[in-house]
Design an enzyme around this catalytic site. Structure first.
Site, PDB file in Angstrom:
ATOM      1  N   HIS A  73       0.832  -1.214   0.000  1.00  0.00           N
ATOM      2  CA  HIS A  73       0.000   0.000   0.000  1.00  0.00           C
ATOM      3  C   HIS A  73       0.862   1.258   0.000  1.00  0.00           C
ATOM      4  CE1 HIS A  73       0.891   0.880   4.206  1.00  0.00           C
ATOM      5  NE2 HIS A  73       0.701  -0.415   4.455  1.00  0.00           N
ATOM      6  N   GLU A 110      -2.248  -7.576   7.584  1.00  0.00           N
ATOM      7  CA  GLU A 110      -0.901  -7.440   8.138  1.00  0.00           C
ATOM      8  C   GLU A 110      -0.736  -8.314   9.380  1.00  0.00           C
ATOM      9  OE1 GLU A 110       2.114  -7.216   7.867  1.00  0.00           O
ATOM     10  OE2 GLU A 110       2.621  -5.090   7.706  1.00  0.00           O
TER      11      GLU A 110
END
Length: 186
Positions: free
Chosen positions: A9, A79
């Site tokens: 990202h 994550e």
């Protein structure tokens, strides 16, 4: 054999300051928006038969800004859960835990390395079984490094040698019959 693109990202406030971000659902900074939008010149959604993204806003927004409208949210791409270390920088963590490295020490009250590896191995299995020529995953620094290690069947401690920049593109594939990294941090 499927070629797998990994996209970290774009920048968030916490990635810019080095704070560990797992479940805190941050949006991209203005710079992160620019980084994600710039991916449009390097990635064509029509080239990918499977498009997956972490459930976190920063990954989904990066995918959308890169031109990927049809994204499937894949929970296993989230994550590494940092537990008590959420929001702390590595220096802050090492003040309390001298010599700390996620690859060796894990995260107090967070996700174990074994659990992270298990879920990212499921993503690898899914991608390989998909039968598509190219797949792409939008996710995070640690989870994508673990995904690459699972692709290569390497121990997780090797992750320290594979840093990922924000908004970077890495490519996994094969060299003859062996799993390989074709590009890293491109």
């Amino acid at each position: 054999m499927t070629i797998l693109y990994l996209v970290r990202h774009g920048e968030t406030e916490w990635s810019r300051s080095g704070r560990h971000t797992s479940i805190t659902d941050l949006d991209l900074t203005e710079r992160g928006v620019e980084q994600a939008t710039s991916l449009r010149t390097r990635l064509d959604p029509a080239d990918f038969g499977l498009v997956l993204a972490s459930p976190r806003l920063r990954a989904r927004r990066t995918a959308a800004l890169a031109g990927f409208e049809d994204v499937e949210v894949e929970e296993d791409l989230a994550e590494w859960y940092y537990g008590d270390l959420e929001g702390l920088t590595s220096d802050q963590i090492r003040d309390a835990h001298p010599g700390w490295r996620i690859w060796f020490n894990g995260c107090p009250r967070g996700e174990s390395a074994h659990d992270v590896r298990a879920r990212l191995t499921r993503v690898v299995t899914r991608v390989r079984a998909s039968g598509v020529d190219q797949a792409i995953c939008f996710a995070h620094g640690h989870s994508l490094r673990v995904l690459a290690l699972c692709w290569l069947d390497f121990p997780l401690i090797f992750g320290q040698g594979f840093p990922l920049e924000v908004a970077s593109v890495s490519i996994l594939g094969h060299e003859k019959e062996s799993a390989a990294i074709l590009r890293w941090n491109a």
